[in-house]
Design an enzyme around this catalytic site. Structure first.
Site, short mmCIF file in Angstrom:
data_model
loop_
_atom_site.label_atom_id
_atom_site.label_comp_id
_atom_site.label_asym_id
_atom_site.label_seq_id
_atom_site.Cartn_x
_atom_site.Cartn_y
_atom_site.Cartn_z
N SER A 129 3.37 -50.04 -7.94
CA SER A 129 4.05 -48.86 -7.41
C SER A 129 4.69 -49.18 -6.07
CB SER A 129 3.02 -47.76 -7.22
OG SER A 129 3.55 -46.71 -6.45
N TYR A 153 -5.10 -44.75 -3.27
CA TYR A 153 -4.40 -45.06 -4.52
C TYR A 153 -3.53 -46.31 -4.35
CZ TYR A 153 -0.57 -44.84 -7.88
OH TYR A 153 0.38 -45.17 -8.81
N LYS A 157 -3.60 -50.35 -5.97
CA LYS A 157 -2.48 -51.08 -6.58
C LYS A 157 -2.29 -52.43 -5.90
CE LYS A 157 -1.20 -48.15 -9.71
NZ LYS A 157 -1.48 -48.45 -11.12
P1 NAD Z 1 -0.41 -40.93 -16.52
O1 NAD Z 1 -1.60 -40.36 -15.86
O2 NAD Z 1 0.50 -40.00 -17.26
O3 NAD Z 1 -0.83 -42.11 -17.51
C1 NAD Z 1 -1.96 -42.92 -17.28
C2 NAD Z 1 -2.81 -42.86 -18.53
O4 NAD Z 1 -3.96 -43.69 -18.37
C3 NAD Z 1 -3.31 -41.45 -18.86
O5 NAD Z 1 -2.96 -41.12 -20.18
C4 NAD Z 1 -4.84 -41.54 -18.68
O6 NAD Z 1 -5.51 -40.70 -19.59
C5 NAD Z 1 -5.08 -43.01 -18.92
N1 NAD Z 1 -6.26 -43.58 -18.26
C6 NAD Z 1 -6.63 -43.47 -16.98
N2 NAD Z 1 -7.75 -44.17 -16.76
C7 NAD Z 1 -8.10 -44.75 -17.93
C8 NAD Z 1 -9.16 -45.60 -18.35
N3 NAD Z 1 -10.11 -45.99 -17.50
N4 NAD Z 1 -9.20 -45.99 -19.63
C9 NAD Z 1 -8.27 -45.60 -20.51
N5 NAD Z 1 -7.23 -44.79 -20.18
C10 NAD Z 1 -7.16 -44.38 -18.90
O7 NAD Z 1 0.42 -41.72 -15.42
P2 NAD Z 1 1.85 -42.39 -15.51
O8 NAD Z 1 2.75 -41.64 -14.61
O9 NAD Z 1 2.23 -42.61 -16.91
O10 NAD Z 1 1.54 -43.78 -14.80
C11 NAD Z 1 1.23 -44.95 -15.52
C12 NAD Z 1 0.90 -46.04 -14.53
O11 NAD Z 1 2.00 -46.22 -13.64
C13 NAD Z 1 -0.30 -45.72 -13.65
O12 NAD Z 1 -1.04 -46.92 -13.47
C14 NAD Z 1 0.32 -45.27 -12.35
O13 NAD Z 1 -0.52 -45.53 -11.26
C15 NAD Z 1 1.58 -46.12 -12.30
N6 NAD Z 1 2.66 -45.51 -11.51
C16 NAD Z 1 3.10 -44.24 -11.76
C17 NAD Z 1 4.10 -43.68 -10.99
C18 NAD Z 1 4.59 -42.27 -11.23
O14 NAD Z 1 5.22 -41.71 -10.32
N7 NAD Z 1 4.39 -41.69 -12.39
C19 NAD Z 1 4.69 -44.42 -9.96
C20 NAD Z 1 4.24 -45.71 -9.73
C21 NAD Z 1 3.23 -46.25 -10.51
N1 UFG Z 2 8.17 -33.00 -2.07
C1 UFG Z 2 8.30 -31.71 -1.63
N2 UFG Z 2 7.59 -30.73 -2.25
C2 UFG Z 2 6.76 -30.98 -3.30
C3 UFG Z 2 6.63 -32.33 -3.76
C4 UFG Z 2 7.36 -33.30 -3.10
O1 UFG Z 2 9.06 -31.43 -0.69
O2 UFG Z 2 6.13 -30.06 -3.81
C5 UFG Z 2 8.99 -34.06 -1.43
C6 UFG Z 2 8.15 -35.15 -0.77
O3 UFG Z 2 7.87 -34.81 0.56
C7 UFG Z 2 9.06 -36.36 -0.90
C8 UFG Z 2 9.81 -36.11 -2.21
O4 UFG Z 2 9.71 -34.72 -2.45
O5 UFG Z 2 10.01 -36.37 0.14
C9 UFG Z 2 9.20 -36.86 -3.40
O6 UFG Z 2 7.80 -36.58 -3.48
P1 UFG Z 2 6.93 -37.01 -4.74
O7 UFG Z 2 5.55 -36.49 -4.50
O8 UFG Z 2 7.61 -36.60 -5.98
O9 UFG Z 2 6.98 -38.59 -4.69
P2 UFG Z 2 6.41 -39.62 -3.60
O10 UFG Z 2 7.53 -40.54 -3.25
O11 UFG Z 2 5.73 -38.94 -2.51
O12 UFG Z 2 5.28 -40.41 -4.41
C10 UFG Z 2 5.41 -40.75 -5.78
C11 UFG Z 2 4.01 -40.87 -6.37
C12 UFG Z 2 3.32 -42.04 -5.77
C13 UFG Z 2 4.13 -43.28 -5.99
C14 UFG Z 2 5.49 -43.09 -5.36
C15 UFG Z 2 6.35 -44.29 -5.60
O13 UFG Z 2 3.26 -39.70 -6.12
O14 UFG Z 2 2.08 -42.22 -6.42
O15 UFG Z 2 6.11 -41.94 -5.93
O16 UFG Z 2 6.35 -44.62 -6.93
F1 UFG Z 2 3.52 -44.32 -5.44
#
Ligand code: NAD
Ligand code: UFG
Length: 343
Positions: A129, A153, A157
């Protein structure tokens, strides 16, 4: 390469990014097996994936920390690679329950790596991430920018990235890429799969969508006093379909044995402010999004976006969709599924 010769294990396969990537993997011709403990996703995702692809695949409900289960799965299937999405991802929760996050994300990854190694499966795409950059000294981050996660978190990572980097260095048989996602948003253009957060959304796009559908009264904007074009936070939003394509491109390169840098950014290289996202969403949905400006959210940075030169030059990949597409698809998903996967 012929994808039908390859079998891939997708951990966290019913989650937001896992489900979109699984659809693409099936459509490309890969065989896949999904494992998920459903802690943050719905079993109903599986029927949607089948409806979209008309292709069968196996699903195992289980936890990646369950060593015996993993051993059995790796015995039953001859995998060529693993895409590892499974993990907990809520920033605030990670500060409240740090040990859960260390256990689930770090220990879970180690159990998985051990079982992969026992089964001689050494090809891995890991979900990292942009959060590993923390508060960067420059708003545009390349893979070599300084790493300084600001929460538990993000720390999980970075620790996993470091473990994988050491592993690959000491045992070159490992083919590994840590994909550093910026801000994935949007949904499959069919409106059949999308992001379905539990409870109050933490992230901007699902919050806006829930305001538009009438589930929440207004959006709270976390600060309008950043040193950005309009004072609100700016992020590099990437369409979930582009992100899924980035996984396919990375996987193909790894399976073909192409040398790749271990850490790769996936974003669009552009940033949009909260106000710009609201405007694009209002245009896409023909809804008005009421908002209130409140104070900054702890740990937020003003602006961050990706340098995607390496991905562009080395993955046969580039993002295709813009913020209007992202909002249109997010709204189609939300309006067709007001209660997400809870039918
Ligand atoms: P998500 O929560 O929708 O998907 C993660 C899945 O993993 C879920 O379905 C959950 O049930 C499953 N899971 C969690 N722990 C588990 C375990 N111990 N065993 C089996 N299954 C398990 O999240 P996502 O947005 O699809 O994210 C996927 C990956 O990408 C995550 O590792 C997250 O940290 C990473 N990531 C997400 C974002 C984002 O903004 N969505 C950004 C950067 C990185
Ligand atoms: N924001 C608001 N109101 C809200 C939610 C967000 O104003 O209710 C603003 C935040 O301050 C930020 C922007 O919208 O400026 C985006 O916020 P997000 O929470 O959507 O995303 P972030 O960049 O804070 O973080 C997300 C995930 C992290 C991940 C990161 C980069 O939450 O886990 O993107 O991938 F690491």
């Amino acid at each position: 390469m012929n994808p039908s010769n390859y079998k891939i294990l997708v951990t966290g396969g019913t989650g937001y990014i896992g489900s979109h990537t699984s659809v693409k993997l099936l459509q490309e011709g890969f065989s896949i097996v999904l494992i998920d403990n459903l802690s943050n996703s719905s079993i109903n995702v599986l029927n949607r994936i089948k409806e979209l692809t008309n292709i069968n695949f196996d699903f195992i409900e289980g936890d990646i920390r369950d060593k015996r289960l993993l051993r059995r799965i790796f015995k039953e299937h001859k995998f060529d690679a693993v895409i590892h999405f499974a993990g907990l991802k809520a920033v605030k929760e990670s500060e409240e329950k740090p040990l859960n996050y260390f256990e689930n994300n770090i220990s879970g990854s180690i159990v998985l790596l051990n079982e992969m190694d026992r089964a001689n499966v050494n090809c891995l795409v890991f979900s990292s991430s942009a959060t590993v950059y923390g508060e960067p000294s420059e708003t545009k981050c390349s893979e070599d920018s300084q790493l300084c996660p600001k929460n538990i978190y993000g720390q999980t990572k970075l620790i996993i990235e470091e473990i994988l980097t050491s592993l690959k260095k000491i045992q070159p048989k490992w083919k590994i890429v840590n994909l550093r996602y910026f801000n994935p948003i949007g949904a499959h253009p069919s409106g059949l799969i999308g992001e379905d957060p539990n409870g109050e959304p933490n992230n901007l796009m699902p919050y806006i969508s829930q305001v538009a559908i009438g589930k929440r009264d207004k959006l709270f904007i976390f600060g309008d006093d950043y040193n950005t074009t309009d004072g609100s936070g700016k992020r590099d939003y990437i369409h979930i379909q582009d992100l899924a394509d980035g996984h396919i491109a990375t996987l193909k390169k790894l399976l073909q044995g192409s040398p790749l840098k271990i850490n790769i950014n996936l974003g669009t290289g552009k940033s949009y402010s909260v106000f710009e996202v609201i405007n694009a969403f209002e245009k896409a949905s023909s809804k008005t999004i009421p908002f209130e400006i409140i104070s900054r959210r702890e740990g937020d940075v003003g602006e961050i976006y990706a340098d995607i030169t390496y991905a562009n030059d080395n993955l046969d990949w580039s993002p295709k969709f813009d913020i209007n597409d992202m909002c249109k698809d997010a709204w189609r998903w939300q309006s067709k599924n007001p209660n997400g996967y809870n039918e």
